[in-house]
Design an enzyme around this catalytic site. Sequence first.
Site, mmCIF file in Angstrom:
data_model
loop_
_atom_site.group_PDB
_atom_site.id
_atom_site.type_symbol
_atom_site.label_atom_id
_atom_site.label_comp_id
_atom_site.label_asym_id
_atom_site.label_seq_id
_atom_site.Cartn_x
_atom_site.Cartn_y
_atom_site.Cartn_z
ATOM 1 N N LYS A 15 0.865 -1.186 0.000
ATOM 2 C CA LYS A 15 0.000 0.000 0.000
ATOM 3 C C LYS A 15 0.900 1.234 0.000
ATOM 4 O O LYS A 15 1.360 1.679 1.051
ATOM 5 C CB LYS A 15 -0.886 -0.102 1.229
ATOM 6 C CG LYS A 15 -1.792 1.003 1.644
ATOM 7 C CD LYS A 15 -2.150 2.063 0.708
ATOM 8 C CE LYS A 15 -2.413 3.312 1.516
ATOM 9 N NZ LYS A 15 -1.724 4.472 1.001
ATOM 10 N N GLU A 50 7.842 1.832 11.720
ATOM 11 C CA GLU A 50 8.930 2.799 11.472
ATOM 12 C C GLU A 50 8.264 4.165 11.442
ATOM 13 O O GLU A 50 7.638 4.528 10.453
ATOM 14 C CB GLU A 50 9.625 2.511 10.141
ATOM 15 C CG GLU A 50 10.292 1.157 10.055
ATOM 16 C CD GLU A 50 11.591 1.089 10.826
ATOM 17 O OE1 GLU A 50 12.079 2.139 11.286
ATOM 18 O OE2 GLU A 50 12.110 -0.024 10.996
ATOM 19 N N CYS A 90 12.804 10.887 7.848
ATOM 20 C CA CYS A 90 12.638 10.592 9.277
ATOM 21 C C CYS A 90 13.970 10.714 10.009
ATOM 22 O O CYS A 90 14.008 10.945 11.206
ATOM 23 C CB CYS A 90 12.068 9.197 9.453
ATOM 24 S SG CYS A 90 13.031 7.960 8.580
ATOM 25 N N GLU A 139 8.537 17.231 14.635
ATOM 26 C CA GLU A 139 9.270 16.854 13.426
ATOM 27 C C GLU A 139 9.055 17.951 12.383
ATOM 28 O O GLU A 139 7.912 18.237 12.017
ATOM 29 C CB GLU A 139 8.713 15.508 12.940
ATOM 30 C CG GLU A 139 9.567 14.822 11.922
ATOM 31 C CD GLU A 139 8.994 13.457 11.522
ATOM 32 O OE1 GLU A 139 7.762 13.276 11.555
ATOM 33 O OE2 GLU A 139 9.803 12.574 11.178
HETATM 34 P P1 NAD Z 1 1.398 9.050 7.052
HETATM 35 O O1 NAD Z 1 1.382 8.395 8.365
HETATM 36 O O2 NAD Z 1 0.436 10.125 6.774
HETATM 37 O O3 NAD Z 1 1.131 7.962 5.894
HETATM 38 C C1 NAD Z 1 1.964 6.836 5.735
HETATM 39 C C2 NAD Z 1 1.200 5.779 4.974
HETATM 40 O O4 NAD Z 1 0.104 5.318 5.765
HETATM 41 C C3 NAD Z 1 0.586 6.250 3.661
HETATM 42 O O5 NAD Z 1 0.670 5.204 2.711
HETATM 43 C C4 NAD Z 1 -0.858 6.493 4.035
HETATM 44 O O6 NAD Z 1 -1.746 6.377 2.962
HETATM 45 C C5 NAD Z 1 -1.076 5.361 5.021
HETATM 46 N N1 NAD Z 1 -2.175 5.564 5.961
HETATM 47 C C6 NAD Z 1 -2.574 6.723 6.542
HETATM 48 N N2 NAD Z 1 -3.624 6.482 7.370
HETATM 49 C C7 NAD Z 1 -3.868 5.154 7.316
HETATM 50 C C8 NAD Z 1 -4.803 4.307 7.956
HETATM 51 N N3 NAD Z 1 -5.710 4.779 8.812
HETATM 52 N N4 NAD Z 1 -4.781 2.984 7.673
HETATM 53 C C9 NAD Z 1 -3.873 2.478 6.809
HETATM 54 N N5 NAD Z 1 -2.950 3.240 6.169
HETATM 55 C C10 NAD Z 1 -2.949 4.554 6.428
HETATM 56 O O7 NAD Z 1 2.890 9.505 6.836
HETATM 57 P P2 NAD Z 1 3.525 10.292 5.600
HETATM 58 O O8 NAD Z 1 3.162 11.719 5.725
HETATM 59 O O9 NAD Z 1 3.247 9.582 4.314
HETATM 60 O O10 NAD Z 1 5.085 10.079 5.888
HETATM 61 C C11 NAD Z 1 5.822 10.942 6.684
HETATM 62 C C12 NAD Z 1 6.097 10.312 8.020
HETATM 63 O O11 NAD Z 1 6.744 9.053 7.836
HETATM 64 C C13 NAD Z 1 7.031 11.128 8.870
HETATM 65 O O12 NAD Z 1 6.574 11.176 10.200
HETATM 66 C C14 NAD Z 1 8.348 10.351 8.801
HETATM 67 O O13 NAD Z 1 9.200 10.541 9.899
HETATM 68 C C15 NAD Z 1 7.861 8.957 8.701
HETATM 69 N N6 NAD Z 1 8.891 8.091 8.125
HETATM 70 C C16 NAD Z 1 9.518 7.205 8.945
HETATM 71 C C17 NAD Z 1 10.515 6.394 8.452
HETATM 72 C C18 NAD Z 1 11.210 5.417 9.350
HETATM 73 O O14 NAD Z 1 11.829 4.490 8.837
HETATM 74 N N7 NAD Z 1 11.125 5.544 10.672
HETATM 75 C C19 NAD Z 1 10.880 6.479 7.102
HETATM 76 C C20 NAD Z 1 10.235 7.402 6.290
HETATM 77 C C21 NAD Z 1 9.219 8.206 6.816
#
Ligand code: NAD
Length: 489
Positions: A186, A262, A296, A393
């Site tokens: 996804k 993550e 991140c 962040e």
């Molecule tokens: P997000 O949490 O908004 O979305 C991440 C993913 O989850 C997307 O594919 C989104 O469609 C999906 N999603 C959202 N709500 C959902 C739900 N209720 N059920 C199932 N799926 C759902 O995050 P983002 O804005 O896409 O990414 C940025 C964040 O990701 C930042 O906080 C960053 O630090 C983090 N990040 C962490 C790592 C790591 O390895 N720790 C790596 C990259 C990004």
Amino acid sequence: MSERPLPAAEVLGAVPRRLHVGGLWRDAEGCRTFAVTDPATGSALVEVADAAPGDARAALDAARAAQRAWGGSAPAERAALLRAADAALRAERLRFATLIVLETGKPWSEALGEVDYAADYLRWYAEEAVRLPGRYGQAPTGSGRMIVTRAPVGPCLLIAPWNFPLAMVARKVAPALAAGCTVVVKPAEQAPLAALALVGLLAGLDLPAGVVNIVTTTAPAQVVEPLLREPALRKVSFTGSTAVGRRLLAVAADGVLRTSMELGGNAPFVVFADADLDHAVEQALYAKLRNGGEACTAANRMLVERPVAREFAERLAARMAQRRVGPGSDLACDLGPLIDERAVAKVDGLVADAVASGAEVLTGGGRIDGPGHFYAPTVLADVPRAARIVHEEIFGPVAAIVAFDDEQEAVELANASEYGLVAYVFTRDLGRALRVGEAVEAGMVGLNKAAIASAAAPFGGVKASGLGREGGPEGIEEYLETRYLAFDV
Ligand code: NAD
């Protein structure tokens, strides 16, 4: 640079836009689609399928149907498939990098780097697939024998963010397939194209139907989250924000579903007065501006020992001001746009709050007008410790510099965060580097080094930054169940 982006029309014309379920590309229920936009221009690139809950369930059904055969396949077969995927991805480096630039706007050199990084996971886990651990031993009773093996956990849901739209997917798909798990991918709705292309690449390698499925949707909470309640799903691996991670953990608790999380970060970048300042500034530039700060692992708080804090801030500001801001497809640019308007507004709000509470702007300090979602590379000096930017962040090209007075205070400040993904420590004193490296609450620590990610290393955080690790031998354990067989001779 001799390697250049391919023509956008050519790459977009070839990218899969539909759902991949049970080995077939198909439209979403009702043929619904949504537009993927270019954050450098704000204009639409292509329409991709917008799945309904039934589509997601069909993808999980397909993964469940394929699980037994895939889980029982020869590890060497799975290794060969991942080796072939690694070779195919490297052969298609320009096509994938072009897609990444189009959907994220990141600089071309970083997009190329992301393709290599993604391929590294395919290669690493091709090698790990044939090294799954196990043991045979005598029980303390003497007559008893114990066999301990590893088995695939079963069908997995792999949820990825938009900031590294290819690498975050490869980092999950590669160990899952190596372990013998089938998957539903996804990708993020903001940037699903590289993930669709990766699934297209895998589908072209004689992968059995149903082993890799992909669902794109603008309504993940309604379409994808319900899968966490399905008994057929055995694992969710999520990379994204801590807020969504918390929510998914709560849902997963009901079914006692295995999870890897993550999540967000708030990395301290700690510079002691005895550090090699030239080196620290260059590394800070990387830790801050890689992916425009939308990482991140981005340095969020620059904690600098007071005697060198001003000099560090001025030198960093001078280097950041040299960045050429523009679309990643323009090879003269080395800082891209933020992903969308919401991201720009959030960064701008954090900067305004810091300035209102007393921080000094050394360079930048605002959005860049015109099409696309650009923010000026910004350095804030003398940021008060209570400012929101120190605790949240940032996810943008803004360096917030906070002064500290001694080692103990540096550690206290570094640990004064709900997050614990990564920390960076700069000092010439080896003992101090190790002391501080051990004392900071983070899953990963870069000692005089900002580029720490590697397919061979365990990537992940502590506290609100998540659970579990990706990469290295640890990464495949997330997709394996330990099984114990007992008998008497
Ligand atoms: P997000 O949490 O908004 O979305 C991440 C993913 O989850 C997307 O594919 C989104 O469609 C999906 N999603 C959202 N709500 C959902 C739900 N209720 N059920 C199932 N799926 C759902 O995050 P983002 O804005 O896409 O990414 C940025 C964040 O990701 C930042 O906080 C960053 O630090 C983090 N990040 C962490 C790592 C790591 O390895 N720790 C790596 C990259 C990004």
